[in-house]
Design a protein around this motif. Structure first.
Motif, short mmCIF file in Angstrom:
data_model
loop_
_atom_site.label_atom_id
_atom_site.label_comp_id
_atom_site.label_asym_id
_atom_site.label_seq_id
_atom_site.Cartn_x
_atom_site.Cartn_y
_atom_site.Cartn_z
N ARG A 163 5.08 61.84 -7.96
CA ARG A 163 5.84 61.49 -8.70
C ARG A 163 6.67 60.33 -8.38
O ARG A 163 7.20 60.30 -7.21
CB ARG A 163 6.63 62.48 -9.64
N GLY A 164 6.86 58.98 -9.33
CA GLY A 164 7.57 58.06 -8.68
C GLY A 164 6.78 57.34 -7.81
O GLY A 164 7.36 56.17 -6.84
N GLY A 165 5.23 57.33 -7.71
CA GLY A 165 4.55 56.95 -6.42
C GLY A 165 4.51 55.28 -6.71
O GLY A 165 3.93 54.58 -5.79
N SER A 166 4.43 54.81 -7.95
CA SER A 166 4.12 53.52 -8.13
C SER A 166 5.13 52.32 -7.28
O SER A 166 4.74 51.44 -6.87
CB SER A 166 4.47 53.01 -9.47
N ASP A 167 6.34 52.91 -6.92
CA ASP A 167 7.41 52.20 -6.13
C ASP A 167 6.62 51.82 -4.79
O ASP A 167 6.37 50.90 -4.27
CB ASP A 167 8.59 52.86 -5.93
N SER B 118 3.49 51.19 -13.93
CA SER B 118 3.59 52.29 -13.95
C SER B 118 3.01 52.75 -15.32
O SER B 118 2.80 51.94 -16.34
CB SER B 118 4.85 53.13 -13.89
N ALA B 119 2.64 54.03 -15.68
CA ALA B 119 2.29 54.55 -16.94
C ALA B 119 3.50 54.36 -18.14
O ALA B 119 4.60 54.37 -17.64
CB ALA B 119 1.84 55.98 -16.87
N PHE C 251 0.52 54.08 -8.14
CA PHE C 251 0.45 55.54 -8.36
C PHE C 251 -0.65 56.18 -7.83
O PHE C 251 -0.96 57.43 -7.86
CB PHE C 251 1.03 56.00 -9.70
N THR D 164 3.09 59.91 -18.32
CA THR D 164 2.64 60.83 -17.16
C THR D 164 3.09 62.35 -17.73
O THR D 164 2.37 63.29 -17.37
CB THR D 164 3.27 60.53 -15.71
N GLU E 129 -1.89 54.91 -15.97
CA GLU E 129 -1.46 53.61 -15.48
C GLU E 129 -2.94 52.54 -15.91
O GLU E 129 -2.50 51.10 -15.87
CB GLU E 129 -1.48 53.40 -13.79
N1 ASP Z 1 3.49 57.45 -13.65
C1 ASP Z 1 3.96 58.00 -12.41
C2 ASP Z 1 5.01 58.96 -12.58
O1 ASP Z 1 5.48 59.04 -13.81
C3 ASP Z 1 4.20 56.85 -11.30
C4 ASP Z 1 5.54 56.26 -11.39
O2 ASP Z 1 6.05 56.17 -12.46
O3 ASP Z 1 5.73 55.70 -10.32
O4 ASP Z 1 5.50 59.71 -11.64
#
Ligand code: ASP
Ligand code: ADP
Ligand code: MG
Length: 401
Positions: A149-153, A40-41, A135, A46, A73
């Motif tokens: 948001r949270g898409g790297s998972d 992730s970033a 992401f 982000t 990222e």
């Molecule tokens: N960088 C993105 C976010 O802050 C993706 C992630 O962290 O999963 O939402």
């Protein structure tokens, strides 16, 4: 073994953390594994990028927002690759499109259609550690998209699924999935394991430790997930199809305070009203969660429902004309509400779980506005100001002996 390891923003927040991740990754590689890493970033990058955009144009198009946010990222994959080079291991960093992430065109909330993992496989054949930007992906117009948001998972699970990885580890800043957010509830306990279904509910009900789409995908493709700390590397929490038989009534307490409650007062008490209301809300692409309808009295009834906080005004806009037309008295929106939930497969076979939750709230003198249940969860809507106290009270009721 093919191992996918994902590192969240806090795990790569600064140079020391990036070096720490490089060590975890190279240790895994040195044991003879093929390793694909998703990052992730860094830290709050982000959020900072979103602020930068707002300074210039708060109404920026989603396409340009995705172009901007995907940059976060790109920074972390290159820095991590440099750290791994420094440790003397072969490595290559890839952006989402280079790694084969094809998505639909829904900017800012794109869905992965396919991961064409040919390039990743080629790099692995060259014995390289592959670092992939989470992401992000590419749509059919060759434009950059982001997954929400949270898409790297979800990026990590998608690679694990498409390459049939043996394990997908989600490294984060806590040691696993806990009985409540460990940053808010100091005596929350780490779970050794949790089922996909339980984790999916938890993630959807506000526990941000895993993104809910990633859990959905892991269940669909049977990817074994492990949530683990990048700082301590102690055994984490396994997310899987079935857990050992256990006596836990519930697994965890979650809180979601970005909720809006919408109430329509004085609707006609006649057939078809619920359809007419909710078809309009659905047409506006708004997700409805808890619904409550009052018993009709004097020819009228009220309908109350919850939506994501950011959709509150849109729900009113979607309903105003209809409500005027049928003579409803008013539409109210309240965002000073929060949803507190308990989740656990144990409640399917044990009675009295919901009432135990209600007892905890009564003892804490917290009023319940709405209730919703499914086989494995109970949610209550309460005053936002009471949410933290409610989580603590409910957690204590189930987990303090
Ligand atoms: N960088 C993105 C976010 O802050 C993706 C992630 O962290 O999963 O939402
Ligand atoms: P990352 O940057 O690694 O993706 P996130 O901030 O998205 O990490 O998710 C980890 C956070 O999730 C933890 O710091 C914790 O505060 C929060 N969290 C909420 N509920 C839970 C829970 N039940 N178990 C573990 N962590 C939780
Ligand atoms: Mg996250």
């Amino acid at each position: 073994m093919l191992v996918v390891q994902k590192f969240g923003g806090s795990s790569v927040a600064d140079a020391a953390r990036v070096m720490n991740v490089a060590r975890i990754v190279t240790e895994t590689y040195a044991k003879g594994n093929d390793v694909v890493v998703v990052v992730s970033a860094q830290g709050d990058t982000t959020d900072d990028l979103i602020e930068k955009a707002k300074e210039i144009n708060p109404g920026a198009s989603k396409r340009e927002m995705d172009m901007l946010l995907s940059a976060g990222e790109q920074i972390s994959i290159s820095l991590l690759a440099m750290a791994i080079e420094k440790l003397g291991y072969p490595v290559v960093s890839l952006l989402g499109w280079q790694a084969g992430f094809q998505t639909n065109s829904k900017y800012s909330a794109a869905r992965i259609k396919r991961v064409n993992s040919e390039r990743i496989s080629k790099e692995i054949d060259k014995k390289r550690i592959v670092i992939v930007a989470g992401f992000q992906g590419l749509n059919r117009y060759d434009d950059i998209t982001t997954l929400g948001r949270g898409g790297s998972d979800t990026s990590a699970v998608a690679i694990a699924a498409s390459m049939r990885a043996d394990l997908c580890q989600i490294y984060t800043d806590v040691e696993g999935v806990y009985t409540a957010d460990p940053r808010k509830i100091p005596n929350a306990q780490k779970l050794d394991e949790i089922t996909y279904d339980e984790m999916l509910e938890l993630a959807t009900l506000g526990a941000q430790v895993l993104n809910n789409r990633s859990v959905e995908m892991a269940k669909k493709y049977n990817v074994e997930l492990e949530v683990i700390s990048s700082l301590t590397q102690k055994p984490g929490t396994k997310v899987k199809e079935v857990c050992k038989m256990e006596k836990m009534l519930i697994k965890s307490v979650a809180k979601d305070d970005s909720v809006a409650r919408v109430s329509i007062v004085g609707l006609p008490d006649e057939p078809g009203i619920a359809f007419k209301v909710f078809s309009r809300v659905a047409k506006a692409h708004i997700n409805v969660d808890i619904i409550l309808q009052s018993v009709g009295r004097d020819g009228t009834k009220d309908i109350t429902f919850t939506v994501p906080a950011e959709s509150g005004d849109a729900a009113v806009a979607a309903l105003q004309e209809y409500c005027d037309q049928v003579g409803a008295k008013k539409i109210l929106v309240d965002t000073d509400v929060a949803k507190v939930s308990i989740v656990g497969a144990g409640m399917e076979t044990h009675e009295g779980v919901a009432s135990k939750m209600f007892e905890a709230l009564m003892d804490a003198n917290i009023n319940i506005q709405m209730i919703s249940t499914s086989e494995i969860k109970v949610s209550v809507l309460i005053d936002k100001a009471e949410a933290e106290r409610a989580v603590a009270a409910v957690h204590a009721m189930f987990f303090d002996n």
